[in-house]
Scaffold this active site. Structure first.
Site, short mmCIF file in Angstrom:
data_model
loop_
_atom_site.label_atom_id
_atom_site.label_comp_id
_atom_site.label_asym_id
_atom_site.label_seq_id
_atom_site.Cartn_x
_atom_site.Cartn_y
_atom_site.Cartn_z
N HIS A 111 -11.96 47.01 -29.88
CA HIS A 111 -10.72 47.18 -30.66
C HIS A 111 -9.50 47.46 -29.77
O HIS A 111 -8.39 47.58 -30.28
CB HIS A 111 -10.87 48.30 -31.69
CG HIS A 111 -11.88 48.01 -32.76
ND1 HIS A 111 -11.80 46.90 -33.57
CD2 HIS A 111 -13.01 48.67 -33.13
CE1 HIS A 111 -12.85 46.89 -34.40
NE2 HIS A 111 -13.59 47.95 -34.15
N ASP A 150 -20.43 42.37 -33.52
CA ASP A 150 -20.24 43.68 -34.14
C ASP A 150 -19.81 43.47 -35.60
O ASP A 150 -19.20 42.45 -35.93
CB ASP A 150 -19.15 44.42 -33.37
CG ASP A 150 -19.00 45.87 -33.80
OD1 ASP A 150 -19.54 46.74 -33.11
OD2 ASP A 150 -18.35 46.13 -34.83
ZN LIG Z 1 -18.28 48.09 -35.17
ZN LIG Z 2 -17.50 40.84 -34.70
#
Ligand SMILES: [Zn+2]
Ligand SMILES: [Zn+2]
Ligand SMILES: [Zn+2]
Length: 437
Positions: A111, A150
């Site tokens: 992120h 993810d």
């Molecule tokens: Zn995650």
């Molecule tokens: Zn992903």
């Protein structure tokens, strides 16, 4: 019979780093996995080797991020080791010591965007991106595909490589209308100079093994095959698991192992996964066995019941339709540019970015030079609720002469006082230069 491969493992549980003692992002995430790896005797296989993580440097971070006010202020030692662990895994592969490698490290990174004012989604620096730019620097430029599995959209990796035609970023994740960070839709498709090198596949809640593997076979593998990367990297987040406390998917350890076996990443880097006891040890062991070409059919969660995890027919239909749409978009990727840029020399986007972990708001204006010969030079004007303002000029990797010239000219033309910025940064990817004025 699958073929045995030599697999490297790098562990770094980061004992001294946690969001808070009871937060799901804490060191136990990896301790249970380590126990399971020992219990299963994985390190007794002669084709599975453990390596100690190295240490990333501030230069490694500055090659890819613009940290405000500087890199040291937004990271801890653990971040340098986590990124360093990913680098170690990659180096062992590129030097031929192993066939593939899995960095089981934390803190996570996917992120973290290009500009870093603080932590978002538990991430401060993007450990995959730091790793990729380190190996490009050391071993020469490579075409790289990052497959983010993810459960959360890999929005940081997407942001960093949005304008890079040599880096394919594919993210599958739980639909952003139902989960943090709320982005990652098929129309997020890459910047004007890199259309199609960002691919997003949002999956509905309660997707099971069947849906994930369908997308892998029908969308991800064909796109990767056509892109022809030199390296395939898996951002291996384990939070699609049916027991994960912060998501709503139905993926299993068997499904993850199968996905890894088919994708065959050169390097896997652990991202999320918060079912610390119920999922992570099984998913990670399954992935390690699959990477090493060993039998993983016995790896099952104690409560595994494929019948109970089956996805609805409606989800199956939805995923089939969406897969076709994404593939169609990919096939037509070269036809959109003229329509999008309409003869303009620069493309601009304005964004508001929220750092949920640190409670910071950022307003950003990003301008990229339209170019047919390289990724285009980029100017970023960023203002955060911390009061920090930064203006950055980025000369891309494998920059063309015009983008380099215009980028440098632009950097020297910025008047800090007039613009009201505190830091003026030049990040020159090709010459590996990072200057702050
Ligand atoms: Zn995650
Ligand atoms: Zn992903
Ligand atoms: Zn150019």
């Amino acid at each position: 019979m699958t073929q045995r491969r030599k697999t490297g493992l790098v562990f770094f549980p980061a004992f001294d780093w946690a969001i808070s003692p009871t937060h799901p992002e804490r060191e136990e995430r990896l301790l249970y996995t380590q126990d399971q790896v020992f219990e299963e005797g994985l390190l007794d296989f002669e084709n599975i080797v453990e390596y100690k993580p190295g240490l990333a440097t501030i230069e490694d971070i500055n090659r890819i991020h613009i940290c405000v006010p500087d890199a040291r202020s937004v990271i801890t030692e653990s971040h340098l080791i986590s990124a360093g662990g990913a680098i170690t895994a990659a180096e062992k592969v590129l030097e031929g010591a192993v066939d593939n490698a899995f960095a089981l490290v934390r803190p996570p990174g996917h992120h973290a965007m290009r500009v870093v004012h603080g932590a978002r989604g538990f991430c401060n620096i993007n450990i995959e991106a730091v790793m990729i730019e380190h190996i490009r620097r050391k071993y020469g430029h490579r075409r790289v595909a990052v497959i983010d599995t993810d459960c959360h959209h890999g929005d940081g990796t997407q942001d960093i490589y949005w304008h890079d035609p040599d880096t394919l970023c594919i993210s599958i994740h739980q639909d952003g209308r139902t989960l943090y960070p709320g982005s990652g839709f098929p129309d997020e498709f890459g910047g004007p100079n890199a259309l199609g090198t960002t691919i997003n596949i949002p999956l509905p809640p309660e997707t099971s093994d069947e849906g994930f593997l369908h997308v892998l076979e029908e969308v991800i593998l064909p796109i990767v095959q056509e892109f022809k990367p030199d390296l395939v990297i898996n951002s291996a987040g384990q939070d699609n698991h049916y027991t994960d406390p912060i998501t709503n998917m139905r993926f299993s350890a068997q499904g993850y192992a199968r996905l890894n076996e088919r994708l065959k990443p050169d390097i896997a880097v652990l991202e999320g996964g918060y079912s610390i006891e119920g999922a992570l040890p099984y998913v990670n062991v399954g992935i390690i066995l699959a990477m090493a070409g060993l039998d993983y059919s016995h790896v099952r969660e104690p409560d595994y019941d494929p019948g109970a995890l089956r996805q609805s027919d409606e989800i199956t239909r939805y995923i089939r339709e969406m897969s076709k749409d994404v593939l169609e978009l990919w096939k037509r990727r070269h036809t959109f540019k003229a329509e999008i840029v309409k003869g303009a020399r620069y493309a601009r986007r304005n964004r508001n970015i929220y750092y949920d972990t640190d409670g910071i708001r950022e307003q950003q204006e990003e301008t990229v030079r339209i170019c047919n010969d390289c990724g285009g030079f980029i100017a970023v004007n960023s203002m955060a609720s911390t009061g920090n303002r930064v203006y950055a000029v980025i000369i891309p990797s494998r920059s063309c002469d015009l983008c380099r010239l215009e980028g440098e000219r632009h950097f020297h033309g910025v008047d800090k006082a007039k613009q009201g910025v505190h830091y003026l940064v030049l990040q020159d990817r090709d010459r590996d230069v990072y200057v702050v004025k």
